[in-house]
Design a protein around this motif. Structure first.
Motif, short mmCIF file in Angstrom:
data_model
loop_
_atom_site.label_atom_id
_atom_site.label_comp_id
_atom_site.label_asym_id
_atom_site.label_seq_id
_atom_site.Cartn_x
_atom_site.Cartn_y
_atom_site.Cartn_z
N ARG A 158 1.12 -1.09 -0.51
CA ARG A 158 -0.39 0.20 0.26
C ARG A 158 0.88 0.86 0.15
O ARG A 158 0.85 2.07 -1.20
CB ARG A 158 -0.68 0.05 1.03
CG ARG A 158 -2.04 -1.11 1.01
CD ARG A 158 -2.88 -0.78 2.30
NE ARG A 158 -3.84 -1.79 2.50
CZ ARG A 158 -5.06 -1.32 1.95
NH1 ARG A 158 -5.58 -0.35 1.93
NH2 ARG A 158 -6.18 -3.08 2.28
N LEU A 170 0.32 -6.20 -5.40
CA LEU A 170 -0.70 -5.40 -3.92
C LEU A 170 -2.01 -6.86 -5.02
O LEU A 170 -2.56 -7.10 -3.83
CB LEU A 170 -0.49 -4.26 -4.10
CG LEU A 170 -2.09 -3.78 -3.52
CD1 LEU A 170 -1.68 -3.92 -2.17
CD2 LEU A 170 -1.73 -1.92 -3.51
N TRP A 172 -8.63 -3.09 -7.59
CA TRP A 172 -8.15 -2.20 -7.45
C TRP A 172 -6.86 -1.23 -8.30
O TRP A 172 -5.92 -1.63 -9.63
CB TRP A 172 -8.77 -0.77 -6.69
CG TRP A 172 -8.02 0.49 -7.11
CD1 TRP A 172 -8.07 1.43 -7.48
CD2 TRP A 172 -6.19 0.63 -6.64
NE1 TRP A 172 -6.93 2.70 -7.83
CE2 TRP A 172 -6.03 1.87 -6.88
CE3 TRP A 172 -5.50 0.16 -6.08
CZ2 TRP A 172 -4.87 2.48 -7.10
CZ3 TRP A 172 -3.96 0.32 -5.73
CH2 TRP A 172 -3.79 1.91 -6.69
N SER A 173 -6.04 -2.50 -7.88
CA SER A 173 -4.46 -2.84 -7.96
C SER A 173 -4.76 -3.84 -9.72
O SER A 173 -3.28 -3.30 -10.36
CB SER A 173 -3.64 -3.81 -7.59
OG SER A 173 -4.49 -3.12 -5.62
N SER A 225 2.39 1.69 -3.25
CA SER A 225 1.37 2.06 -4.24
C SER A 225 1.48 3.20 -4.44
O SER A 225 0.97 3.98 -5.24
CB SER A 225 0.03 1.25 -4.45
OG SER A 225 -0.72 1.28 -3.27
N LEU A 235 -9.70 -4.38 -2.76
CA LEU A 235 -8.03 -3.41 -3.23
C LEU A 235 -7.44 -4.68 -3.87
O LEU A 235 -6.88 -3.90 -5.32
CB LEU A 235 -7.17 -3.53 -1.82
CG LEU A 235 -5.92 -2.89 -1.71
CD1 LEU A 235 -6.17 -1.86 -2.14
CD2 LEU A 235 -5.75 -3.86 -0.50
N SER A 236 -7.79 -5.75 -4.36
CA SER A 236 -7.78 -6.15 -5.26
C SER A 236 -7.75 -5.81 -6.65
O SER A 236 -6.97 -6.24 -7.47
CB SER A 236 -7.71 -7.76 -4.97
OG SER A 236 -7.17 -8.72 -5.72
N ALA A 285 -4.13 -8.81 -2.10
CA ALA A 285 -5.61 -8.26 -1.33
C ALA A 285 -6.18 -9.65 -1.30
O ALA A 285 -6.86 -9.44 -0.96
CB ALA A 285 -5.67 -7.12 -1.60
N ASP A 315 -9.22 -9.23 -0.20
CA ASP A 315 -9.80 -7.57 0.00
C ASP A 315 -9.89 -7.87 -1.43
O ASP A 315 -9.11 -7.32 -2.08
CB ASP A 315 -8.85 -6.63 0.70
CG ASP A 315 -9.16 -5.39 0.98
OD1 ASP A 315 -9.86 -5.37 -0.55
OD2 ASP A 315 -8.48 -4.64 1.15
#
Length: 128
Positions: A74, A90, A105-106, A77, A102-103, A94, A99
């Protein structure tokens, strides 16, 4: 290679890049303890380098320290110069820690930075 890098590290004690390379070498060999030591030394020298933070996170993830890895990724990034592999890792960590937002998004951030990478298919399999 290890001997030469270790000798170079001795000659250049303030060079974080040499320690990062040693960390990658140890990681490739499966020596996670030495990989962590080398990456921590690199981080001590260059605490705001997203590539170093990412490498240290990968080591921590491989050691089963997922929460620490997630925190490092995090942080990495958040830097404008974060390399694509930061977002790849990430997304994976994630996903493994549950998560999904977040996964995703990454994953999307990685694809936006490196859509031609040979790792894209593997990432899509890991993070649908």
């Amino acid at each position: 290679a290890e001997r030469r890098l270790a000798a170079a590290a001795g000659r250049h004690p303030k060079n974080a890049s040499i320690r990062l390379l040693l960390g990658y070498l140890y990681l490739a060999r499966g020596d996670l303890g030495m990989a962590e030591v080398s990456c921590r030394e690199a981080d001590r020298l260059e605490p705001d380098d997203p590539a170093i933070l990412t490498a240290l996170a990968v080591v921590r993830y491989r050691l089963g320290r997922n929460d620490e890895a997630l925190g490092l990724l995090r942080r990495a990034s958040s830097f404008s110069g974060a390399p694509p592999e930061t977002f790849y890792n990430l997304a994976v960590v994630a996903a493994r820690t549950g998560d999904a937002a977040l996964s995703a998004w990454s994953r999307d951030a990685y694809l936006a930075r490196d859509a031609g990478s040979p790792w894209v298919m593997q990432l899509r399999a890991l993070v649908p």
